[in-house]
Write a protein that holds these residues in place. Structure first.
Motif, short mmCIF file in Angstrom:
data_model
loop_
_atom_site.label_atom_id
_atom_site.label_comp_id
_atom_site.label_asym_id
_atom_site.label_seq_id
_atom_site.Cartn_x
_atom_site.Cartn_y
_atom_site.Cartn_z
N ASN A 165 0.81 -1.23 0.00
CA ASN A 165 0.00 0.00 0.00
C ASN A 165 0.84 1.27 0.00
N GLY A 166 2.15 1.15 -0.18
CA GLY A 166 3.01 2.31 -0.27
C GLY A 166 3.42 2.91 1.06
N VAL A 167 3.01 2.32 2.18
CA VAL A 167 3.38 2.85 3.50
C VAL A 167 4.88 2.75 3.72
N TRP A 168 5.48 1.63 3.34
CA TRP A 168 6.93 1.50 3.43
C TRP A 168 7.43 0.63 2.28
N PRO A 169 8.68 0.79 1.88
CA PRO A 169 9.28 -0.08 0.86
C PRO A 169 9.69 -1.40 1.50
N TYR A 170 10.17 -2.32 0.68
CA TYR A 170 10.75 -3.54 1.24
C TYR A 170 12.02 -3.14 1.98
N GLN A 171 12.19 -3.66 3.18
CA GLN A 171 13.37 -3.28 3.97
C GLN A 171 13.80 -4.44 4.87
N ALA A 172 15.11 -4.68 4.89
CA ALA A 172 15.70 -5.63 5.82
C ALA A 172 16.70 -4.86 6.66
N SER A 173 16.60 -4.96 7.97
CA SER A 173 17.48 -4.17 8.82
C SER A 173 17.93 -4.97 10.04
N VAL A 174 19.02 -4.51 10.61
CA VAL A 174 19.61 -5.14 11.79
C VAL A 174 19.62 -4.15 12.92
N GLY A 175 19.22 -4.59 14.08
CA GLY A 175 19.29 -3.79 15.28
C GLY A 175 19.61 -4.70 16.44
N SER A 176 19.31 -4.26 17.64
CA SER A 176 19.52 -5.11 18.81
C SER A 176 18.57 -4.68 19.90
#
Length: 327
Positions: A136-147
């Motif tokens: 729906n355009g709210v966010w793009p595809y994203q892969a992220s690293v955090g902790s």
């Protein structure tokens, strides 16, 4: 004949595969668009397409013909596959899949407690991986690293430009396998980030700088105007923070409550951790992790949508940290 897996992490990942996809268990199909005008004439729209769910036919979005749809199941498979192929220790790993009611947004989160570092204040922070997708355009595809920091449960936000962030719009440049492969570098990323955190802990900051960063993160214009007043330091010294809080409270907008949360939480962090950038950073991650706006009845995925948006705001705010600290 017995088949032997090529990957050491096949066993825990196969357990996840056997558990299915939760509410994301549907495919995304597409169809050409056609409409009927007031004269009952049919018209095709060759440059547009509609996306819909394979299970119930519900509309997921209307996009241009070059839009590259990624099903939530593809995203989850990709996240699992790269974990299977990684050298990470997946003992006690937890997977969480959330989908909004319409099915347009989905995220999958993996908590990996076996990989952790000791933070500058003596806490521990464990690796956390997040993949998000929407139609729906709210966010793009994203892969992220955090902790995830143990004591306060703040989700640590990693710097922009690290190996742990892949973000693409749904076009032909989107390659979910390429985005997933960055996971193999996550242990080194976590160690590097902790080195930066230690530098932040030893770097002093002023009240004005901290407030400016909080105003940027929350996009609070009244706070920005007040802080950039040439007499800011004198006013705060003579009258305290009440003047700034009053200026914010007298304005309108959701971001005001965000700024007030940040400024209030800053008091506790600077007293505990000191007047330094580590305390500023912890205030920011406290806000991105724990702040709840006025609508407390939102679904879990909607709450996490706000969290992801705040995380992006924190990453942008980190640009205002001295650049030498992130070298």
């Amino acid at each position: 004949m017995n088949l032997v897996s090529l990957y050491k992490n096949s066993t825990p990942i196969n357990v996840l595969r056997d558990s299915g996809y939760s509410n994301a268990n549907f495919d995304i199909l597409s169809s050409r668009l056609r409409y009927t005008d007031q004269d009952a004439m049919s018209h095709d729209l060759p440059d547009k397409k509609a996306l819909f769910r394979s299970d119930n036919g519900e509309l997921l979005g209307v996009h241009g013909k070059n839009y590259k749809a990624v099903s939530h199941k593809e995203m989850i498979d990709s996240a699992r596959n790269v974990l299977e192929r990684s050298d990470l220790d997946l003992a006690d790993m937890k997977e969480s899949i959330q989908v909004n009611d319409s099915g347009t947004m989905c995220y999958v989160q993996h908590d990996i407690p076996s990989h952790k570092v000791e933070t500058p204040d003596g806490d521990t922070s464990a690796l956390q991986l997040l993949h998000i997708n929407s139609t729906n355009g709210v966010w793009p595809y994203q892969a992220s690293v955090g902790s995830l920091q143990s004591a306060c449960l703040n989700k640590q936000v990693f710097l922009k430009g690290t190996a742990g962030i892949y973000k693409r719009r749904h076009t032909n440049s989107l390659d979910i396998d390429s985005g997933a492969r960055m996971i193999n570098n996550t242990v080194n990323v976590l160690v590097h980030e902790n080195e930066v955190w230690c530098q932040w802990a030893g770097s002093k900051t002023s009240q004005k700088t901290a407030m400016n960063i909080f105003a940027e993160a929350s996009n609070c214009k009244p706070a920005k105007e007040f802080i950039n007043n040439p007499d800011f330091s004198r006013i705060i010294s003579e009258q305290g923070m009440g003047e700034l809080f009053e200026a914010v409270e007298n304005s309108k907008g959701r971001t005001n409550t965000s700024f007030m949360y940040l400024a209030t939480r800053w008091k506790g962090y600077k007293n505990t951790l000191g007047h330094n950038y580590w305390a500023v950073y912890n205030t920011l991650t406290d806000w991105s992790t724990h702040f709840i706006d006025s609508n407390r009845n939102k679904a879990a995925v909607d709450i996490n949508t706000k969290y992801i948006q705040r995380t992006e705001s924190v990453r942008k705010a980190l640009d205002y940290f001295p650049t030498q600290l992130a070298a």
